[in-house]
Design a protein around this motif. Structure first.
Motif, PDB file in Angstrom:
ATOM      1  N   GLU A 152       0.826  -1.216   0.000  1.00 31.03           N
ATOM      2  CA  GLU A 152       0.000   0.000   0.000  1.00 31.03           C
ATOM      3  C   GLU A 152       0.856   1.260   0.000  1.00 31.03           C
ATOM      4  O   GLU A 152       0.460   2.285  -0.536  1.00 31.03           O
ATOM      5  CB  GLU A 152      -0.946  -0.010   1.213  1.00 31.03           C
ATOM      6  N   LYS A 161      -5.353  -5.249  -3.295  1.00 25.62           N
ATOM      7  CA  LYS A 161      -6.501  -5.938  -2.690  1.00 25.62           C
ATOM      8  C   LYS A 161      -6.018  -6.774  -1.516  1.00 25.62           C
ATOM      9  O   LYS A 161      -5.007  -7.465  -1.617  1.00 25.62           O
ATOM     10  CB  LYS A 161      -7.161  -6.854  -3.724  1.00 25.62           C
ATOM     11  N   LEU A 162      -6.784  -6.715  -0.407  1.00 28.60           N
ATOM     12  CA  LEU A 162      -6.340  -7.409   0.797  1.00 28.60           C
ATOM     13  C   LEU A 162      -7.209  -8.629   1.072  1.00 28.60           C
ATOM     14  O   LEU A 162      -8.437  -8.553   1.033  1.00 28.60           O
ATOM     15  CB  LEU A 162      -6.398  -6.454   1.992  1.00 28.60           C
ATOM     16  N   TYR A 163      -6.555  -9.726   1.357  1.00 24.82           N
ATOM     17  CA  TYR A 163      -7.248 -10.999   1.583  1.00 24.82           C
ATOM     18  C   TYR A 163      -7.049 -11.452   3.026  1.00 24.82           C
ATOM     19  O   TYR A 163      -6.037 -11.135   3.642  1.00 24.82           O
ATOM     20  CB  TYR A 163      -6.703 -12.051   0.610  1.00 24.82           C
ATOM     21  N   PRO A 164      -8.016 -12.232   3.560  1.00 23.12           N
ATOM     22  CA  PRO A 164      -7.894 -12.676   4.957  1.00 23.12           C
ATOM     23  C   PRO A 164      -6.707 -13.612   5.196  1.00 23.12           C
ATOM     24  O   PRO A 164      -6.046 -13.520   6.217  1.00 23.12           O
ATOM     25  CB  PRO A 164      -9.200 -13.410   5.235  1.00 23.12           C
ATOM     26  N   GLU A 168      -6.629 -17.308  -0.031  1.00 26.32           N
ATOM     27  CA  GLU A 168      -7.578 -16.623  -0.911  1.00 26.32           C
ATOM     28  C   GLU A 168      -6.890 -15.879  -2.042  1.00 26.32           C
ATOM     29  O   GLU A 168      -7.381 -15.879  -3.161  1.00 26.32           O
ATOM     30  CB  GLU A 168      -8.471 -15.673  -0.108  1.00 26.32           C
ATOM     31  N   LEU A 171      -6.087 -18.291  -4.743  1.00 31.95           N
ATOM     32  CA  LEU A 171      -7.247 -18.605  -5.596  1.00 31.95           C
ATOM     33  C   LEU A 171      -7.429 -17.529  -6.664  1.00 31.95           C
ATOM     34  O   LEU A 171      -7.718 -17.826  -7.817  1.00 31.95           O
ATOM     35  CB  LEU A 171      -8.520 -18.701  -4.753  1.00 31.95           C
ATOM     36  N   ASP A 172      -7.239 -16.274  -6.254  1.00 34.10           N
ATOM     37  CA  ASP A 172      -7.527 -15.181  -7.180  1.00 34.10           C
ATOM     38  C   ASP A 172      -6.433 -14.937  -8.210  1.00 34.10           C
ATOM     39  O   ASP A 172      -6.710 -14.365  -9.259  1.00 34.10           O
ATOM     40  CB  ASP A 172      -7.842 -13.888  -6.413  1.00 34.10           C
ATOM     41  N   ASN A 175      -7.243 -17.775 -10.837  1.00 31.91           N
ATOM     42  CA  ASN A 175      -8.354 -17.525 -11.751  1.00 31.91           C
ATOM     43  C   ASN A 175      -8.241 -16.201 -12.499  1.00 31.91           C
ATOM     44  O   ASN A 175      -9.125 -15.841 -13.266  1.00 31.91           O
ATOM     45  CB  ASN A 175      -9.696 -17.636 -11.017  1.00 31.91           C
ATOM     46  N   GLY A 176      -7.156 -15.485 -12.274  1.00 31.59           N
ATOM     47  CA  GLY A 176      -6.879 -14.325 -13.117  1.00 31.59           C
ATOM     48  C   GLY A 176      -7.483 -13.021 -12.666  1.00 31.59           C
ATOM     49  O   GLY A 176      -7.474 -12.050 -13.405  1.00 31.59           O
ATOM     50  N   ARG A 177      -8.013 -12.962 -11.442  1.00 32.25           N
ATOM     51  CA  ARG A 177      -8.514 -11.671 -10.977  1.00 32.25           C
ATOM     52  C   ARG A 177      -7.357 -10.752 -10.595  1.00 32.25           C
ATOM     53  O   ARG A 177      -7.504  -9.547 -10.597  1.00 32.25           O
ATOM     54  CB  ARG A 177      -9.418 -11.865  -9.754  1.00 32.25           C
ATOM     55  N   LEU A 178      -6.230 -11.353 -10.228  1.00 29.43           N
ATOM     56  CA  LEU A 178      -5.082 -10.552  -9.810  1.00 29.43           C
ATOM     57  C   LEU A 178      -3.995 -10.592 -10.874  1.00 29.43           C
ATOM     58  O   LEU A 178      -3.804 -11.608 -11.550  1.00 29.43           O
ATOM     59  CB  LEU A 178      -4.514 -11.095  -8.493  1.00 29.43           C
ATOM     60  N   ASP A 179      -3.279  -9.469 -11.009  1.00 29.96           N
ATOM     61  CA  ASP A 179      -2.152  -9.421 -11.938  1.00 29.96           C
ATOM     62  C   ASP A 179      -0.859  -9.811 -11.229  1.00 29.96           C
ATOM     63  O   ASP A 179       0.119 -10.173 -11.881  1.00 29.96           O
ATOM     64  CB  ASP A 179      -2.000  -8.006 -12.498  1.00 29.96           C
TER      65      ASP A 179
END
Lengths: 260, 276
Positions: A152, A161-164, A168, A171-172, A175-179
């Motif tokens: 940040e 984006k912050l994950y618990p 998680e 996973l992202d 599946n390509g949500r994250l670069d």
């Protein structure tokens, strides 16, 4: 009647107190808090047992201190408050020694120190790991970690984006949500070795900023619990010297994680 | 006007009985004192731990989190209300296929936690990216906000359908029969006769549902949407200061209180024909 009942109650209570006191004197009991979702440092096996580098180090330290240890798993977000509330006595969960945390807890000396790194999908157009390279990209990190603070503060032109937990963001990125994702190089390297990790590659390691990352990974104890802290420090020193640390290091990694 | 002879003067009133100090009364007063002391303690804590730099740093974040929470709840409750109409229709339908379908929907969404539903829609559907891309839905499900709104809408639609069904069921058969005897078309009868009466019954449960959604939305941070609770947890993890949670509690409390008053207003309005 009344008095005798009181005496009857007091006797076993006194006996109990005496035996408990005796048990205490025999060996130290230490409860250790860990996250259990951060392979290869601490994670749960499919049958629910804790394993990993942190866990093996903790066991070795307990053996060295001749203490009876019990593990408690706790979500990362609440791990410091749980220590303060006395749910356990020490956190051995790959926690970086940094200034913000030092205000709340005391740390032992470091027991390892590895750099952070960035992982990207194999077909990514990200060339390096500077702010410019990642501008406009979406970066994942585990929340409340030094890595998320670093991301940040450094990658201000990116969407962080912050994950618990680390599970998680993995996973992202699959599946390509994250670069890109940021975490400890050892954690990411372990992920790349799995089937799911086949999606991705390491784009590069980062130079840790002392201000955020501190001198490395330590064990947190409650503020003022100097007795336990000194015992742990002595135990870390002892396992470094007697080869136990080297043995655990080699069991988990092909390189030295202690740093210099 | 003169006083009638023999009327009671104030002096002749029966003496006011002092309420006796029963056990219940003592307990009530003691409990009240404990609550008051707790409220004072919280207030004192807030005043004492007041930290302007903290406020400056986190107030905008709390506001952005609050805005996310409000948007999420308002939109999902509206979309859920729309979706609940066909579901309630299905539940009340005599067509066995429709009614079984609607029953299964309500059964699933009321029987499983919102957390699990949100997780499955975001991470679960995420693992079917090639399939979703093939049918052109990936651009929708790629976004965490869309997934959250989608999950919340599906969840609240199930609850709202049951509220609607129950409320419509509570309107007497005679109302339907009278409407049809007067030759009023069915849709008009529903709109002008059945729904206005059903809404009186449904209003409180609707209010409850919105309140539960406000609080239920606090789980959305697991899919990276930082609502009020997400911002609170972030602020706490950076400051380790419990007042971050107290602030969040107070904001949620204010939000629910506002909503409660709004529902009271609506109730006054729709029951005005029952007032004398």
């Amino acid at each position: 009647m009344r008095i005798s009942r009181r005496v009857a109650l007091a006797l076993p209570a006194a006996f109990l107190a005496f035996t408990l006191g005796a048990a205490n004197a025999q060996g130290m009991k230490v409860k250790i808090g860990t996250e259990g979702a951060y392979p290869p440092f601490n994670n749960l096996t499919s049958d629910g047992k804790l394993e990993g580098f942190d866990i093996d180090i903790a066991r070795a330290l307990c053996e060295e201190m001749k203490a009876e240890c019990e593990f408690v798993t706790q979500d990362w977000d609440g791990i410091i408050p749980a220590l303060q509330a006395g749910k356990f006595d020490a956190i051995i969960a790959s926690m970086s020694i940094n200034e913000d945390r030092k205000k709340e807890v005391d740390f032992t000396d470091k027991y390892y120190n590895t750099p952070p790194a960035i992982v990207v999908p194999k077909d990514s157009d990200i060339k390096g790991v500077t702010k410019e390279d990642l501008a406009g990209k979406t970066i994942g990190a585990q929340g409340s970690t030094t890595h998320s603070t670093y991301a940040e503060k450094t990658f201000t032109d990116s969407d962080v984006k912050l994950y618990p937990t680390s599970e998680e963001y993995k996973l992202d990125i699959i599946n390509g949500r994250l670069d890109a994702v940021i975490d400890d190089v050892v954690v990411l390297d372990e992920f790349l070795k799995t089937d799911d990790g086949a999606c991705c590659k390491i784009a590069g390691t980062l130079t840790p900023i002392e201000e955020i990352y501190g001198p490395g990974i330590g064990i947190a104890v409650r503020k003022g619990d100097n007795d336990l802290r000194e015992k742990l420090n002595a135990a870390i020193k002892a396992i470094r010297e007697n080869g136990k640390y080297k043995e655990i290091n080699e069991k988990h990694f092909s390189f030295d994680v202690y740093g210099d | 006007m003169t006083a009638a002879p023999g009327s009671l003067t104030p002096a002749e009133r029966p003496p006011v009985q002092k309420a006796p100090w029963t056990h219940q009364r003592t307990l009530g007063v003691v409990l009240l004192c404990i609550w008051a002391a707790l409220a004072l303690a919280v207030a004192a804590f807030m005043v004492e731990s007041w930290n302007p730099t903290l406020f400056e740093r986190y107030a905008p974040r709390y506001m952005s989190g609050l805005w996310i929470t409000i948007q999420l709840v308002v939109l999902s409750v509206i979309f859920g209300a729309l979706l609940s109409i066909p579901i309630a229709y299905g539940r009340m339908s005599e067509n066995r296929f429709l009614s079984a379908l609607a029953y299964a929907y309500v059964y699933f969404f009321r029987g499983t936690p919102l957390l699990a539903q949100t997780f499955l829609i975001y991470y679960g559907l995420g693992s079917f990216r090639p399939e979703l891309q093939a049918i052109g839905l990936w651009s929708f499900f790629r976004d965490a906000w869309n997934c959250a709104l989608f999950a919340f809408t599906l969840n609240t639609a199930a609850y709202q359908a049951e509220i609607l069904r129950g409320a419509i069921g509570s309107v007497g058969r005679g109302q339907w029969e009278a409407a049809s005897a007067l030759g009023i078309p069915k849709l008009l009868a529903i709109r002008k006769i059945i729904i206005p009466q059903a809404m009186i019954v449904a209003l409180r449960p609707y209010g409850n549902e919105v309140i539960l959604m406000i609080k239920g939305s606090a789980i959305v941070a697991i899919i990276t949407v930082f609502d009020l609770m997400g911002e609170t947890r972030r602020a706490y993890s950076q400051t380790f200061d419990f007042q971050t949670y107290i602030w969040a509690a107070l904001i949620y409390l204010a939000l629910v209180e506002l909503l409660r008053n709004l529902i009271d207003l609506i109730e006054k309005r729709i029951t005005r024909h029952l007032k004398r």
